[in-house]
Design a protein around this motif. Sequence first.
Motif, short mmCIF file in Angstrom:
data_model
loop_
_atom_site.label_atom_id
_atom_site.label_comp_id
_atom_site.label_asym_id
_atom_site.label_seq_id
_atom_site.Cartn_x
_atom_site.Cartn_y
_atom_site.Cartn_z
N ASN A 77 0.85 -1.19 0.00
CA ASN A 77 0.00 0.00 0.00
C ASN A 77 0.89 1.24 0.00
N LEU A 78 0.80 2.00 -1.07
CA LEU A 78 1.62 3.20 -1.23
C LEU A 78 1.03 4.38 -0.47
N GLY A 79 -0.28 4.52 -0.52
CA GLY A 79 -0.95 5.62 0.15
C GLY A 79 -2.34 5.80 -0.41
N GLU A 80 -3.00 6.88 0.02
CA GLU A 80 -4.36 7.14 -0.44
C GLU A 80 -4.37 8.32 -1.40
N ALA A 81 -5.34 8.31 -2.31
CA ALA A 81 -5.51 9.40 -3.28
C ALA A 81 -6.98 9.82 -3.29
N SER A 82 -7.20 11.11 -3.44
CA SER A 82 -8.57 11.63 -3.55
C SER A 82 -9.14 11.28 -4.92
N VAL A 83 -10.41 10.89 -4.92
CA VAL A 83 -11.10 10.53 -6.15
C VAL A 83 -12.49 11.13 -6.10
N SER A 84 -12.92 11.69 -7.24
CA SER A 84 -14.29 12.18 -7.37
C SER A 84 -15.08 11.17 -8.18
N ARG A 85 -16.33 10.99 -7.82
CA ARG A 85 -17.17 10.06 -8.58
C ARG A 85 -18.57 10.60 -8.67
N ALA A 86 -19.26 10.14 -9.70
CA ALA A 86 -20.66 10.52 -9.91
C ALA A 86 -21.34 9.44 -10.73
N SER A 87 -22.63 9.28 -10.52
CA SER A 87 -23.45 8.39 -11.33
C SER A 87 -24.70 9.15 -11.71
N VAL A 88 -25.06 9.07 -13.01
CA VAL A 88 -26.23 9.78 -13.50
C VAL A 88 -27.04 8.86 -14.41
#
Length: 151
Positions: free
Chosen positions: A65-76
């Motif tokens: 595990n290198l680290g965490e990253a921010s991710v944006s998501r959406a479902s439409v």
Amino acid sequence: MQQANSIDATRRKAALDVLAGAPAHELAAVWDAWTDKPDFTRVRGPEVGLVMVRGRAGGGGAPFNLGEASVSRASVRIVTGQLGHGYCLGRDLAKAEVIAVIDALWQRSPEAVEAEIVAPLQALARKTDQQRRDETAATRVDFFTMVRGDN
């Protein structure tokens, strides 16, 4: 039939990869040029979360595990019923939502979306990548052509 679904899934994944990797301003410019924007309802998000980034020691060793990253998501869901999902690195909620709408449109008309949205973004990515390669190549040093002190 299974073969066709596999090919469609591969094409859809490739399109989503291009959309997620595109700079937000370039994606917005291509999307603004799209004339037939559908009405849609939000199914999930857009929202920001975290994903674990994994790496491998030496490229082929044991994963860690290198680290965490921010991710944006959406479902439409667009008015014709297709459900689209959008993910991108970072905290750009508008980009994730646009990707989701384009994904839903891709399911309805893949050829049009690939020709008018994905292809221009791919061309831009290739151009940017080539510029980076050229800039990097300009700094390359070939040690075998350098003069040695023993002549």
